[in-house]
Design a protein around this motif. Structure first.
Motif: not given
Length: 484
Positions: A187-197, A203-209
């Protein structure tokens, strides 16, 4: 994984515990696709809060021609957070017929459909311009959590030797903490915690499943299920041999077979039982504080004991929440105060992990006889999910009203929990059910003689042999296995 398995096996041999490679893989795969996702979804909504609210406003204005007022937006956000718990309660309830009909492993496998569906709904909500998709996805993900936190502990407790069930049960709690942490990192702004991502966070929830789906089919079903539900003695024997890594599993088969004759108490019967009155109260208060304060556990529970970890964990959280409130209030007065706030948040998570995180579930298994455990876990699970819902629905309003002092509410809850446990909770580590009940007998104003004592004696052989089976069970998983 290749390096982890030999290490754990060498450690287990030194500790005289029979950890097989299949058992380790089952525990890690099961926890990664289940309890990890529970922890992840508890905290994933925190980082993108501002962007999700903005998305709600834009969707609402595009649809109705005006922006949402502040009160409605806060309510909508509260529902977004708390609806996960409603789904969890539904999932816990529907687990009963599923695990009895499909088995423990196949329930976990099929449950991944909920996770993948939820991931798609939430990841695509912004593209579709539908905030309802995010709400529906949170609900579906809650159902996944309710099912997994009920089915996984059953599976793990039934495939592991009783000597390590307490430690193995903590794997699920550890993965909850890891899930909380990973959600914060992504959730950091540099990763996915920004307005576009921010939709990618969901979506990454599907990966462990998908990883769990790729591993579990190669592992056996629960031998307990095969023996008692399917009457497949040969299959149960092979499953025990695979998980325990030995040929002679006659003792384990006898233990499972002994459970056929256990007569279960209903929830109403348990609530009317005077000899366990304070045990029930303690479970309810501990489970409520578990959700009303925060986050989840560690293996130190088997070394330090339940009482010091619970009281110490809540106590450290009181201190951390208090310092956090002060640092947030004064953060503009010194450049280093924001860093102190970050440290306090990490301290809160750590305090929760070393103490309150997993112990409430352990205590629920240790307080009650074999016949009482299903009803006890049903009560504990209900309190757990309803408390979770209460935090989700009320905290945004508390935050809006108290601003930086909102964390003092959690400090008070933790202090109340620690105070209660200091005066009421006896140490239960390495104690039998009879010894624990004796410790509560004076407070319950009963003597464990006569009817109560004979009831203990009648179950002593089967109950004490299987004590560790239930002491590590999380949520109300065992309940869903046995309750009618």
């Amino acid at each position: 994984m290749p390096n982890l398995v030999p290490l754990l096996q060498r450690t287990s041999r030194r500790g005289n515990n029979d950890w097989s490679g299949r058992l380790i893989i089952a525990s890690l795969a099961g926890a990664f696709g289940s309890s990890f996702l529970y922890g992840y979804n508890l905290s994933v909504v925190n980082a993108p809060t501002m962007y999700i609210k903005r998305f709600y406003n834009e969707s609402w204005e595009r649809r109705y021609g005006y922006v949402i007022d502040g009160g409605t937006l806060t309510l909508l956000w509260s529902i977004t957070v708390s609806i996960f718990s409603i789904g969890g309660l539904v999932g816990a309830i529907i687990t009963t017929p599923i695990v009895k009909f499909l088995g423990r492993k196949h329930t976990l496998l099929i449950n991944n459909v909920f996770a993948v569906l939820a991931a798609l709904l939430m990841a695509l909500c912004q593209i579709a311009g539908s905030f309802e998709m995010l709400l529906l996805g949170r609900t579906v993900m809650g159902i996944h959590a309710g099912v997994s936190l009920s089915a996984l502990p059953i599976y793990l407790s039934e495939i592991s030797p009783k000597e390590i069930r307490g430690a193995l049960g903590q794997v699920t709690a550890i993965f909850i903490c890891i899930g909380v942490f990973i959600a914060q990192v992504l959730g950091l702004p540099e990763i996915f915690g920004n307005e576009f991502c921010w939709p990618y966070l969901f979506g990454v929830i599907a990966v462990p499943s998908l990883i769990q789906v790729g591993i579990l089919p190669f592992l056996p079903e629960s031998p307990h299920f095969l023996l008692l539900e399917k009457n497949d003695t040969s299959g149960a024997e092979k499953a025990f041999q695979t998980f325990l890594g030995k040929d002679d599993v006659s003792h384990e088969l006898e233990e499972s077979e002994a459970q056929r004759n256990v007569k279960l108490e209903s929830v109403l019967q348990l609530l009317r039982n005077r000899s366990v009155r304070w045990q029930i109260i303690t479970v309810i208060i501990t489970m409520a504080c578990y959700q009303l304060c925060g986050l989840n556990a560690g293996l130190a529970v088997e070394r330090l004991g339940r009482r010091p970890l619970l009281i110490g964990g809540f106590g450290l959280m009181v201190i951390s929440f208090t310092i956090l409130s002060v640092s947030l209030t004064l953060q503009n007065h010194a450049y280093w105060l924001p860093y102190l706030s970050i440290f306090c948040i990490l301290a809160i998570i750590a305090s929760f992990c070393i103490g309150p995180g997993g112990i409430p579930f352990v205590l629920t298994g240790e307080f009650f006889q074999q016949s009482q455990k299903p009803a006890a876990f049903l009560i504990a699970g209900t309190v757990n999910w309803l408390s979770n819902f209460s935090v989700g629905i009320l905290f945004p309003f508390i935050q809006a009203g108290l601003q930086t002092f909102c964390f003092l509410v959690f400090a008070v809850i933790c202090l109340a929990g620690a105070t209660y446990l200091f005066f009421v909770l006896p140490e239960t580590k390495n104690k039998t059910i009879n010894e624990i009940s004796q410790a509560f007998a004076k407070r319950n104003k009963v003597t464990l003689e006569g009817r109560e004592m004979s009831q203990f004696s009648s179950e002593m052989k089967s109950s004490e042999e299987q004590e560790h089976n239930f002491s590590s069970t999380l949520e109300n998983g065992e309940t869903k296995n046995r309750i009618i």
